[in-house]
Design a protein around this motif. Structure first.
Motif, PDB file in Angstrom:
ATOM      1  N   PHE A  84       0.849  -1.186   0.000  1.00 21.09           N
ATOM      2  CA  PHE A  84       0.000   0.000   0.000  1.00 21.09           C
ATOM      3  C   PHE A  84       0.884   1.235   0.000  1.00 21.09           C
ATOM      4  CE2 PHE A  84       0.846  -0.517   4.532  1.00 21.09           C
ATOM      5  CZ  PHE A  84       1.002   0.792   4.987  1.00 21.09           C
ATOM      6  N   GLU A  85       0.263   2.369  -0.313  1.00 19.69           N
ATOM      7  CA  GLU A  85       0.906   3.677  -0.219  1.00 19.69           C
ATOM      8  C   GLU A  85      -0.060   4.616   0.491  1.00 19.69           C
ATOM      9  OE1 GLU A  85       3.922   4.668  -1.197  1.00 19.69           O
ATOM     10  OE2 GLU A  85       4.526   2.779  -2.169  1.00 19.69           O
ATOM     11  N   TRP A  86       0.485   5.496   1.344  1.00 15.27           N
ATOM     12  CA  TRP A  86      -0.344   6.517   1.999  1.00 15.27           C
ATOM     13  C   TRP A  86       0.500   7.787   2.128  1.00 15.27           C
ATOM     14  CZ3 TRP A  86      -5.469   6.120   3.496  1.00 15.27           C
ATOM     15  CH2 TRP A  86      -5.991   7.252   4.113  1.00 15.27           C
ATOM     16  N   ASN A  87      -0.007   8.870   1.573  1.00 16.06           N
ATOM     17  CA  ASN A  87       0.696  10.147   1.659  1.00 16.06           C
ATOM     18  C   ASN A  87      -0.315  11.258   1.397  1.00 16.06           C
ATOM     19  OD1 ASN A  87       2.319  12.397   1.494  1.00 16.06           O
ATOM     20  ND2 ASN A  87       3.803  11.483   0.088  1.00 16.06           N
ATOM     21  N   ASP A  88      -0.690  11.981   2.452  1.00  9.16           N
ATOM     22  CA  ASP A  88      -1.630  13.091   2.288  1.00  9.16           C
ATOM     23  C   ASP A  88      -0.955  14.440   2.506  1.00  9.16           C
ATOM     24  OD1 ASP A  88      -1.234  12.962   5.005  1.00  9.16           O
ATOM     25  OD2 ASP A  88      -3.353  12.921   5.533  1.00  9.16           O
ATOM     26  N   GLU A  89       0.368  14.452   2.426  1.00  6.64           N
ATOM     27  CA  GLU A  89       1.103  15.691   2.628  1.00  6.64           C
ATOM     28  C   GLU A  89       0.700  16.729   1.583  1.00  6.64           C
ATOM     29  OE1 GLU A  89       5.742  17.310   2.899  1.00  6.64           O
ATOM     30  OE2 GLU A  89       5.300  15.170   2.622  1.00  6.64           O
ATOM     31  N   GLY A  90       0.328  17.914   2.042  1.00  8.01           N
ATOM     32  CA  GLY A  90      -0.023  19.002   1.147  1.00  8.01           C
ATOM     33  C   GLY A  90      -1.444  18.975   0.626  1.00  8.01           C
ATOM     34  N   VAL A  91      -2.201  17.922   0.939  1.00  4.54           N
ATOM     35  CA  VAL A  91      -3.592  17.832   0.479  1.00  4.54           C
ATOM     36  C   VAL A  91      -4.493  18.469   1.534  1.00  4.54           C
ATOM     37  CG1 VAL A  91      -5.469  16.302  -0.202  1.00  4.54           C
ATOM     38  CG2 VAL A  91      -3.108  15.734  -0.818  1.00  4.54           C
ATOM     39  N   PRO A  92      -5.285  19.462   1.170  1.00  8.26           N
ATOM     40  CA  PRO A  92      -6.131  20.139   2.171  1.00  8.26           C
ATOM     41  C   PRO A  92      -7.086  19.181   2.860  1.00  8.26           C
ATOM     42  CG  PRO A  92      -6.065  21.377   0.111  1.00  8.26           C
ATOM     43  CD  PRO A  92      -5.418  20.050  -0.168  1.00  8.26           C
ATOM     44  N   ALA A  93      -7.428  19.505   4.112  1.00  6.55           N
ATOM     45  CA  ALA A  93      -8.392  18.710   4.859  1.00  6.55           C
ATOM     46  C   ALA A  93      -9.753  18.769   4.181  1.00  6.55           C
ATOM     47  CB  ALA A  93      -8.493  19.231   6.292  1.00  6.55           C
ATOM     48  N   GLY A  94     -10.553  17.736   4.400  1.00  2.56           N
ATOM     49  CA  GLY A  94     -11.885  17.703   3.816  1.00  2.56           C
ATOM     50  C   GLY A  94     -12.414  16.283   3.789  1.00  2.56           C
ATOM     51  N   PRO A  95     -13.643  16.105   3.315  1.00  2.00           N
ATOM     52  CA  PRO A  95     -14.227  14.766   3.254  1.00  2.00           C
ATOM     53  C   PRO A  95     -13.499  13.887   2.248  1.00  2.00           C
ATOM     54  CG  PRO A  95     -15.633  16.353   2.125  1.00  2.00           C
ATOM     55  CD  PRO A  95     -14.572  17.145   2.830  1.00  2.00           C
ATOM     56  N   ILE A  96     -13.523  12.599   2.504  1.00  2.00           N
ATOM     57  CA  ILE A  96     -12.876  11.651   1.607  1.00  2.00           C
ATOM     58  C   ILE A  96     -13.923  10.819   0.883  1.00  2.00           C
ATOM     59  CG2 ILE A  96     -10.843  11.520   3.102  1.00  2.00           C
ATOM     60  CD1 ILE A  96     -11.793   8.659   3.827  1.00  2.00           C
ATOM     61  N   THR A  97     -13.525  10.252  -0.217  1.00  5.33           N
ATOM     62  CA  THR A  97     -14.300   9.216  -0.887  1.00  5.33           C
ATOM     63  C   THR A  97     -13.362   8.045  -1.149  1.00  5.33           C
ATOM     64  OG1 THR A  97     -13.882  10.121  -3.100  1.00  5.33           O
ATOM     65  CG2 THR A  97     -15.885  10.840  -1.975  1.00  5.33           C
ATOM     66  N   ILE A  98     -13.950   6.870  -1.214  1.00  8.05           N
ATOM     67  CA  ILE A  98     -13.184   5.637  -1.353  1.00  8.05           C
ATOM     68  C   ILE A  98     -13.708   4.884  -2.572  1.00  8.05           C
ATOM     69  CG2 ILE A  98     -12.527   3.462  -0.255  1.00  8.05           C
ATOM     70  CD1 ILE A  98     -13.233   4.920   2.451  1.00  8.05           C
ATOM     71  N   ARG A  99     -12.804   4.435  -3.410  1.00 11.47           N
ATOM     72  CA  ARG A  99     -13.162   3.669  -4.606  1.00 11.47           C
ATOM     73  C   ARG A  99     -12.477   2.312  -4.541  1.00 11.47           C
ATOM     74  NH1 ARG A  99     -11.041   2.641  -9.934  1.00 11.47           N
ATOM     75  NH2 ARG A  99     -12.646   2.713 -11.575  1.00 11.47           N
ATOM     76  N   VAL A 100     -13.255   1.261  -4.782  1.00  5.39           N
ATOM     77  CA  VAL A 100     -12.734  -0.104  -4.806  1.00  5.39           C
ATOM     78  C   VAL A 100     -13.045  -0.694  -6.173  1.00  5.39           C
ATOM     79  CG1 VAL A 100     -12.777  -2.385  -3.732  1.00  5.39           C
ATOM     80  CG2 VAL A 100     -13.218  -0.340  -2.335  1.00  5.39           C
ATOM     81  N   ASP A 101     -12.030  -1.179  -6.845  1.00  2.00           N
ATOM     82  CA  ASP A 101     -12.219  -1.865  -8.126  1.00  2.00           C
ATOM     83  C   ASP A 101     -11.917  -3.339  -7.906  1.00  2.00           C
ATOM     84  OD1 ASP A 101     -12.205  -2.898 -10.705  1.00  2.00           O
ATOM     85  OD2 ASP A 101     -11.156  -1.186 -11.573  1.00  2.00           O
ATOM     86  N   LEU A 102     -12.949  -4.165  -8.006  1.00  2.00           N
ATOM     87  CA  LEU A 102     -12.768  -5.593  -7.732  1.00  2.00           C
ATOM     88  C   LEU A 102     -11.939  -6.275  -8.816  1.00  2.00           C
ATOM     89  CD1 LEU A 102     -16.304  -6.610  -6.419  1.00  2.00           C
ATOM     90  CD2 LEU A 102     -14.337  -5.716  -5.151  1.00  2.00           C
ATOM     91  N   ARG A 103     -11.999  -5.775 -10.040  1.00  2.00           N
ATOM     92  CA  ARG A 103     -11.214  -6.416 -11.097  1.00  2.00           C
ATOM     93  C   ARG A 103      -9.722  -6.230 -10.867  1.00  2.00           C
ATOM     94  NH1 ARG A 103      -8.500  -4.987 -15.570  1.00  2.00           N
ATOM     95  NH2 ARG A 103      -9.212  -2.828 -15.498  1.00  2.00           N
ATOM     96  N   THR A 104      -9.319  -5.010 -10.557  1.00  2.00           N
ATOM     97  CA  THR A 104      -7.898  -4.730 -10.390  1.00  2.00           C
ATOM     98  C   THR A 104      -7.418  -4.949  -8.965  1.00  2.00           C
ATOM     99  OG1 THR A 104      -8.318  -2.396  -9.910  1.00  2.00           O
ATOM    100  CG2 THR A 104      -7.983  -3.002 -12.219  1.00  2.00           C
ATOM    101  N   GLN A 105      -8.363  -5.170  -8.040  1.00  2.00           N
ATOM    102  CA  GLN A 105      -8.046  -5.360  -6.622  1.00  2.00           C
ATOM    103  C   GLN A 105      -7.336  -4.147  -6.018  1.00  2.00           C
ATOM    104  OE1 GLN A 105      -6.753  -9.853  -7.280  1.00  2.00           O
ATOM    105  NE2 GLN A 105      -6.802  -9.341  -5.117  1.00  2.00           N
ATOM    106  N   LEU A 106      -7.737  -2.958  -6.444  1.00  2.00           N
ATOM    107  CA  LEU A 106      -7.157  -1.740  -5.898  1.00  2.00           C
ATOM    108  C   LEU A 106      -8.219  -0.920  -5.178  1.00  2.00           C
ATOM    109  CD1 LEU A 106      -4.749  -0.413  -8.677  1.00  2.00           C
ATOM    110  CD2 LEU A 106      -4.143  -1.422  -6.478  1.00  2.00           C
TER     111      LEU A 106
END
Length: 215
Positions: A84-106
């Protein structure tokens, strides 16, 4: 140019609470990061890639994006089970959305249109398939334990009344979850800290890339 076209030759995998037989219901494959992420020039950060207007349209056309994708994390390697990768540096605060693609498993996490996290995810198959659609987070449980399977489900984000959730898992080869979306536990910890009840998770299965045009 397709949003996801770099495919690794990898079989589908399962999770911590999965049956032990290999997946046969799906031919989902782990992918590298999108071609758009490789082709576009970074703007403002060596860790982030800004999409061009054309790439934004192509990404949105794949479906599952509730926020127009503006930038992606730069991942200069192929992602395997447990990565996995996680890096929110420099991204303004706010609501998130999450996307799951079952074909690519991402699984990808976006804040204000900027990807702040991505992970190889596990999903269900056979009679316990992971449902497609958009689901608000109904409940959060840091140290939840499944009463049905008597198994730990750390950093749970429940999506449906019958227990489908995103949660920390031992992301490994060779099994299928009972409908949940499993992600590496450390990634789940980051996601749990960001997600709020009501945030929307969209689960899609994008079509497999067609044959490359010739001539």
């Amino acid at each position: 140019m397709r949003w996801l076209v770099l495919i690794l030759a990898a079989a589908a995998a399962g999770g911590l609470y999965a049956a032990q037989s290999p997946l046969v219901a799906h031919s989902a494959q782990v992918t590298a990061k999108p071609v758009a992420a490789i082709a576009a020039a970074p703007i403002g950060s060596e860790d982030r890639i800004t999409l061009t207007p054309q790439q934004r349209r192509e990404a949105s056309a794949e479906g599952g994006f509730r926020q127009v994708p503006l930038s992606l994390l730069r991942v200069n390697r192929r992602m395997h089970y447990g990565d996995f990768e996680w890096n929110d540096e420099g991204v303004p605060a706010g609501p998130i959305t999450i996307r799951v693609d079952l074909r690519t498993q991402l699984l990808s996490v976006f804040r204000g249109g900027h990807e702040i996290g991505t992970a190889v995810a596990l999903y269900g198959a056979d009679s316990k398939e992971t449902p497609l659609g958009s689901f608000p987070v109904l409940w959060k449980g840091k140290d939840h334990r499944s009463s049905l399977y008597d198994a730990p489900m750390p950093f749970t984000l429940r999506l449906t009344g019958d227990g489908v959730a995103i949660h920390g898992s031992n992301v490994r080869w060779g099994a299928a979850t009972h409908g949940c979306v499993g992600v590496p536990t450390e990634f789940a910890r980051h996601l749990f800290a960001q997600a709020k009840v009501g945030d929307v998770v969209t689960i899609v299965r994008t079509p497999s890339p067609g044959p490359k045009a010739t001539g």
